[in-house]
Design an enzyme around this catalytic site. Sequence first.
Site, short mmCIF file in Angstrom:
data_model
loop_
_atom_site.label_atom_id
_atom_site.label_comp_id
_atom_site.label_asym_id
_atom_site.label_seq_id
_atom_site.Cartn_x
_atom_site.Cartn_y
_atom_site.Cartn_z
NE ARG A 81 28.19 48.52 72.02
CZ ARG A 81 28.01 47.17 71.41
NH1 ARG A 81 28.63 46.11 71.89
NH2 ARG A 81 27.44 47.09 70.36
CG HIS A 135 23.42 47.88 73.88
ND1 HIS A 135 23.96 46.70 73.37
CD2 HIS A 135 23.84 48.91 73.38
CE1 HIS A 135 24.66 47.03 72.21
NE2 HIS A 135 24.46 48.42 72.04
CD1 TRP A 184 33.70 54.92 65.22
CD2 TRP A 184 33.87 53.81 67.14
NE1 TRP A 184 32.76 54.19 65.31
CE2 TRP A 184 32.74 53.41 66.29
CE3 TRP A 184 34.31 53.39 68.52
CZ2 TRP A 184 32.16 52.21 67.01
CZ3 TRP A 184 33.69 52.40 69.05
CH2 TRP A 184 32.53 51.76 68.34
ZN1 ZEM Z 1 27.78 51.78 69.75
N1 ZEM Z 1 28.63 50.33 69.10
N2 ZEM Z 1 26.55 51.98 68.25
N3 ZEM Z 1 26.94 53.51 70.66
N4 ZEM Z 1 29.04 51.87 71.34
C1 ZEM Z 1 29.79 49.79 69.62
C2 ZEM Z 1 30.55 50.16 70.72
C3 ZEM Z 1 30.17 51.19 71.36
C4 ZEM Z 1 26.40 51.17 67.16
C5 ZEM Z 1 27.09 49.98 67.16
O1 ZEM Z 1 26.67 49.14 66.16
C6 ZEM Z 1 28.25 49.67 68.00
C7 ZEM Z 1 25.73 54.11 70.08
C8 ZEM Z 1 25.12 54.17 69.05
C9 ZEM Z 1 25.48 52.77 67.96
C10 ZEM Z 1 29.02 52.67 72.44
C11 ZEM Z 1 28.04 53.70 72.81
C12 ZEM Z 1 26.91 54.00 72.00
C13 ZEM Z 1 30.23 48.63 68.74
C14 ZEM Z 1 31.21 47.60 68.97
C15 ZEM Z 1 29.29 48.48 67.58
C16 ZEM Z 1 29.11 47.57 66.55
C17 ZEM Z 1 30.79 46.73 69.83
C18 ZEM Z 1 32.10 45.73 69.96
O2 ZEM Z 1 32.67 44.91 69.13
O3 ZEM Z 1 32.45 45.41 71.29
C19 ZEM Z 1 25.33 51.77 66.18
C20 ZEM Z 1 24.99 51.15 64.84
C21 ZEM Z 1 24.99 52.97 66.81
C22 ZEM Z 1 24.09 53.70 66.34
C23 ZEM Z 1 23.87 54.07 65.11
C24 ZEM Z 1 25.09 55.00 71.14
C25 ZEM Z 1 24.16 55.87 71.10
C26 ZEM Z 1 26.00 54.87 72.46
C27 ZEM Z 1 26.03 55.67 73.76
C28 ZEM Z 1 25.42 56.88 73.77
C29 ZEM Z 1 30.66 52.56 73.11
C30 ZEM Z 1 30.82 53.44 74.27
C31 ZEM Z 1 31.19 51.64 72.46
C32 ZEM Z 1 32.26 50.84 72.79
C33 ZEM Z 1 32.35 49.90 73.61
C34 ZEM Z 1 33.56 49.11 74.18
O4 ZEM Z 1 33.81 48.10 74.69
O5 ZEM Z 1 34.67 49.63 73.96
#
Ligand code: ZEM
Length: 290
Positions: free
Chosen positions: A47, A51, A190
């Site tokens: 993540r 970001h 998920w």
């Molecule tokens: Zn995420 N993501 N993401 N994402 N994401 C979260 C967690 C993780 C969206 C999003 O709002 C959120 C992509 C695209 C999009 C990862 C990777 C990638 C979380 C939770 C949210 C809310 C955060 C938390 O509470 O800690 C949205 C709206 C997306 C697009 C539509 C893309 C592209 C990614 C990588 C290629 C990963 C690995 C996580 C898990 C983080 C963790 O700490 O477990």
Amino acid sequence: TQNGGAFEPKVFKPEFKDYQAVYNEIAKLLQEHDEYDDGSYGPVLVRLAWHASGTYDKESGTGGSNGATMRFAPESQHGANAGLINARNFLEPVKAKFPWISYSDLWILGGVCSIQEMMGPKIPYRPGRADRDMSSCTPDGRLPDASQGPRHVRDIFYRMGFNDQEIVALAGAHALGRCHTQNSGFEGPWTFSPTVLTNDYYKLLLGSKWQWRKWDGPKQYEDKETKTLMMLPADMAFIEDKEFKKTVEKYAADNDLFFKDFSAVIVKLFELGVPYTDKSETFVFKNLDE
Ligand code: ZEM
């Protein structure tokens, strides 16, 4: 030079083996620190890399992984980046041991290493990012808003330069990790195996029945059967929209295809806005157990 070069400082030119040593150090720390979350810092490192990169704007050429500006406020304080301090802190001892690597290259290497060590595909890596100061911080609002639908998701990812198929391939990263109430307000993973990269995200999107979760938190979905898995409104965009859904179906049916496309698109994400020269080399790292 006047002295024939005798007193010129030696510039350390890192090679493949040096980057592999950094990779190995991150992989070793991932194994050692299995007390975090679901047993791995891998998801939060992925993540962080996302970001750092996903702030890119193709029109202005601003944002992207070059610069590591999330080290500084205001970017470190943007709501979307809540919790990423855990990933940045995890990598500090690595930076201390290998001070020659830029934070920007290190954060991306952290993502590459985590994906490979969580049984994902090989992610070819090109160094060449340089750290910049806080004047390069991007404005808030460049990363996607989880409460929105297909239109917003397209707006955000088209701004970075991705097409519909690439957007769906990137979203498969949500096989990894979870939402945390203290970070985003949302809660839960998920998939049932949040520390292993698979195409389960797509399979579950299509194969489970999703209903609104009844709770005090922000609107999110839960799976009807176990009520332990979640989807964000933005995740549902991928089956609400016909064009997106076609690609979800392809990846749900074929993990090899997902791995191939995911690797290609995450390389593109990680390289957005990086000023590479013709001479820059691409490395494919060995996993720790290879
Ligand atoms: Zn995420 N993501 N993401 N994402 N994401 C979260 C967690 C993780 C969206 C999003 O709002 C959120 C992509 C695209 C999009 C990862 C990777 C990638 C979380 C939770 C949210 C809310 C955060 C938390 O509470 O800690 C949205 C709206 C997306 C697009 C539509 C893309 C592209 C990614 C990588 C290629 C990963 C690995 C996580 C898990 C983080 C963790 O700490 O477990």
